[in-house]
Design an enzyme around this catalytic site. Structure first.
Site, PDB file in Angstrom:
ATOM      1  N   ASP A  17       0.372   4.729  -3.637  1.00  0.00           N
ATOM      2  CA  ASP A  17       0.850   5.973  -4.259  1.00  0.00           C
ATOM      3  C   ASP A  17       2.076   6.531  -3.542  1.00  0.00           C
ATOM      4  O   ASP A  17       2.230   6.366  -2.332  1.00  0.00           O
ATOM      5  CB  ASP A  17      -0.280   7.000  -4.220  1.00  0.00           C
ATOM      6  CG  ASP A  17      -0.028   8.150  -5.177  1.00  0.00           C
ATOM      7  OD1 ASP A  17       0.877   8.041  -6.026  1.00  0.00           O
ATOM      8  OD2 ASP A  17      -0.735   9.171  -5.071  1.00  0.00           O
ATOM      9  N   GLY A  18       2.935   7.209  -4.306  1.00  0.00           N
ATOM     10  CA  GLY A  18       4.075   7.917  -3.718  1.00  0.00           C
ATOM     11  C   GLY A  18       5.420   7.283  -4.038  1.00  0.00           C
ATOM     12  O   GLY A  18       6.455   7.730  -3.533  1.00  0.00           O
ATOM     13  N   GLY A  20       7.132   7.397  -6.825  1.00  0.00           N
ATOM     14  CA  GLY A  20       7.992   8.331  -7.562  1.00  0.00           C
ATOM     15  C   GLY A  20       8.629   9.345  -6.627  1.00  0.00           C
ATOM     16  O   GLY A  20       9.842   9.614  -6.701  1.00  0.00           O
ATOM     17  N   HIS A  34       9.359   2.225  -7.565  1.00  0.00           N
ATOM     18  CA  HIS A  34       8.417   1.135  -7.851  1.00  0.00           C
ATOM     19  C   HIS A  34       8.937  -0.190  -7.294  1.00  0.00           C
ATOM     20  O   HIS A  34       8.157  -1.017  -6.815  1.00  0.00           O
ATOM     21  CB  HIS A  34       8.142   1.035  -9.350  1.00  0.00           C
ATOM     22  CG  HIS A  34       7.425   2.243  -9.898  1.00  0.00           C
ATOM     23  ND1 HIS A  34       6.317   2.789  -9.282  1.00  0.00           N
ATOM     24  CD2 HIS A  34       7.683   3.032 -10.969  1.00  0.00           C
ATOM     25  CE1 HIS A  34       5.910   3.848  -9.961  1.00  0.00           C
ATOM     26  NE2 HIS A  34       6.724   4.017 -10.999  1.00  0.00           N
ATOM     27  N   SER A  62      -3.080   1.688 -13.614  1.00  0.00           N
ATOM     28  CA  SER A  62      -4.407   2.166 -14.045  1.00  0.00           C
ATOM     29  C   SER A  62      -4.466   2.283 -15.568  1.00  0.00           C
ATOM     30  O   SER A  62      -3.427   2.291 -16.247  1.00  0.00           O
ATOM     31  CB  SER A  62      -4.698   3.526 -13.409  1.00  0.00           C
ATOM     32  OG  SER A  62      -3.965   4.535 -14.076  1.00  0.00           O
ATOM     33  N   LEU A 127      -6.559 -15.036   2.516  1.00  0.00           N
ATOM     34  CA  LEU A 127      -6.839 -13.743   1.866  1.00  0.00           C
ATOM     35  C   LEU A 127      -7.132 -13.923   0.374  1.00  0.00           C
ATOM     36  O   LEU A 127      -6.454 -14.696  -0.300  1.00  0.00           O
ATOM     37  CB  LEU A 127      -5.597 -12.847   2.017  1.00  0.00           C
ATOM     38  CG  LEU A 127      -5.629 -11.500   1.312  1.00  0.00           C
ATOM     39  CD1 LEU A 127      -6.521 -10.518   2.065  1.00  0.00           C
ATOM     40  CD2 LEU A 127      -4.219 -10.910   1.182  1.00  0.00           C
ATOM     41  N   ARG A 180      -5.339   5.571   1.030  1.00  0.00           N
ATOM     42  CA  ARG A 180      -4.466   6.222   0.048  1.00  0.00           C
ATOM     43  C   ARG A 180      -3.362   6.971   0.781  1.00  0.00           C
ATOM     44  O   ARG A 180      -3.608   8.016   1.389  1.00  0.00           O
ATOM     45  CB  ARG A 180      -5.241   7.198  -0.840  1.00  0.00           C
ATOM     46  CG  ARG A 180      -4.293   7.859  -1.846  1.00  0.00           C
ATOM     47  CD  ARG A 180      -4.972   8.507  -2.999  1.00  0.00           C
ATOM     48  NE  ARG A 180      -4.000   8.700  -4.063  1.00  0.00           N
ATOM     49  CZ  ARG A 180      -4.286   8.945  -5.310  1.00  0.00           C
ATOM     50  NH1 ARG A 180      -5.527   9.025  -5.696  1.00  0.00           N
ATOM     51  NH2 ARG A 180      -3.331   9.108  -6.216  1.00  0.00           N
ATOM     52  N   SER A 188      -8.960   8.692  -8.054  1.00  0.00           N
ATOM     53  CA  SER A 188      -8.234   8.359  -9.285  1.00  0.00           C
ATOM     54  C   SER A 188      -8.835   7.176 -10.042  1.00  0.00           C
ATOM     55  O   SER A 188      -8.116   6.254 -10.450  1.00  0.00           O
ATOM     56  CB  SER A 188      -6.761   8.084  -8.974  1.00  0.00           C
ATOM     57  OG  SER A 188      -6.159   9.222  -8.414  1.00  0.00           O
TER      58      SER A 188
END
Ligand code: FPP
Length: 232
Positions: A17-18, A20, A34, A62, A127, A180, A188
């Site tokens: 997140d973040g 934008g 992005h 999402s 992974l 987050r 969310s």
């Protein structure tokens, strides 16, 4: 430098997140955020593989993100496309790529690339990277319930394991640790069933600025958590 006494979680889930706000702070369009976020995603995924993490799940898109302007949605989908075409990079690194979420509304070429990435990387032993695309925790539970009802199972035979086994994450342990960044303190609709006993880590860092050292700091904090799973 990694702390030698740290406890590495088995499964880290990240809400990226973040992007934008990172772009806005620089007077750039959201798409630039992005693009920078996708770069951070690639370097953090590589780093997780390097340090021996078993599972990483990232929230890329999402079920609610369709509400964003069309050009922003297209921008994120194009980043995903580029990443999937470039996944050759990940082959040498022994990363197994999987996707969670409802693929139905995605473009056909993206669906094909997703299937190819999963197939090409299925034998990788490093992974396991889960990318959540058109993912929503409630949607996932609704789909699981439908699957269970359609299977004709008796109500008395429904238990937590059956529900877990009917989710997108059926073959993945629950996340131990959810990160987050960006100063938001909410889940969310991310892994809402799976996060019942997850530890959470929040930070003001905006995702494009999130570095390997920040992940190390988070893992150090995780190492100091006293997990009781409802016991004492
Ligand atoms: C949240 O930040 C971020 C997203 C909704 C998109 C995440 C996508 C990427 C990191 C790139 C694509 C991913 C892959 C796998 C190639 P925000 O836009 O909500 O930020 P804001 O809260 O500051 O507006």
């Amino acid at each position: 430098m990694a702390n030698e006494n740290r406890i590495l979680p088995q499964h880290i889930a990240i809400i990226m997140d973040g992007n934008g706000r990172w772009a806005k702070n620089r007077g750039l369009p959201r798409s630039a955020g992005h693009i920078a976020g996708a770069k951070t995603f690639k370097s953090i995924a590589r780093y997780c593989n390097k340090i021996g993490l078993k599972y990483l799940t990232v929230y890329a898109f999402s079920t609610e993100n369709w509400k964003r302007p069309e050009d922003e949605v297209n921008g994120i989908m194009n980043l995903l496309r580029d990443y999937l075409k470039d996944a050759e990079n990940f082959k040498d690194e022994n990363i197994r790529v999987r996707f969670i979420g409802d693929r139905t509304p995605l473009a056909d070429d993206i669906k094909a690339l997703m299937a190819k990435n999963e197939e090409d990387s299925k034998n990788a032993t490093g992974l396991t990277l889960y990318i959540a695309i058109n993912y929503g925790g409630r949607d996932e539970i609704v789909k699981a319930v439908k699957k269970i009802v359609n299977s004709g199972v008796k109500a008395d035979d429904i238990n937590e394991k059956l529900i877990s086994d009917s989710l997108y994450t059926y073959d993945c342990p629950d996340p131990d640790f959810i990160i987050r960044p960006s100063g938001e303190y909410r889940l969310s609709n991310y892994l809402i069933w799976q996060s019942a006993y997850s530890e959470f880590w929040y930070s003001d860092i905006l995702w494009p600025d999130f570095k390997e050292k920040d992940l190390e700091k988070a893992i150090d904090d995780f190492s100091n958590r006293n997990r009781r799973f409802g016991g004492i």
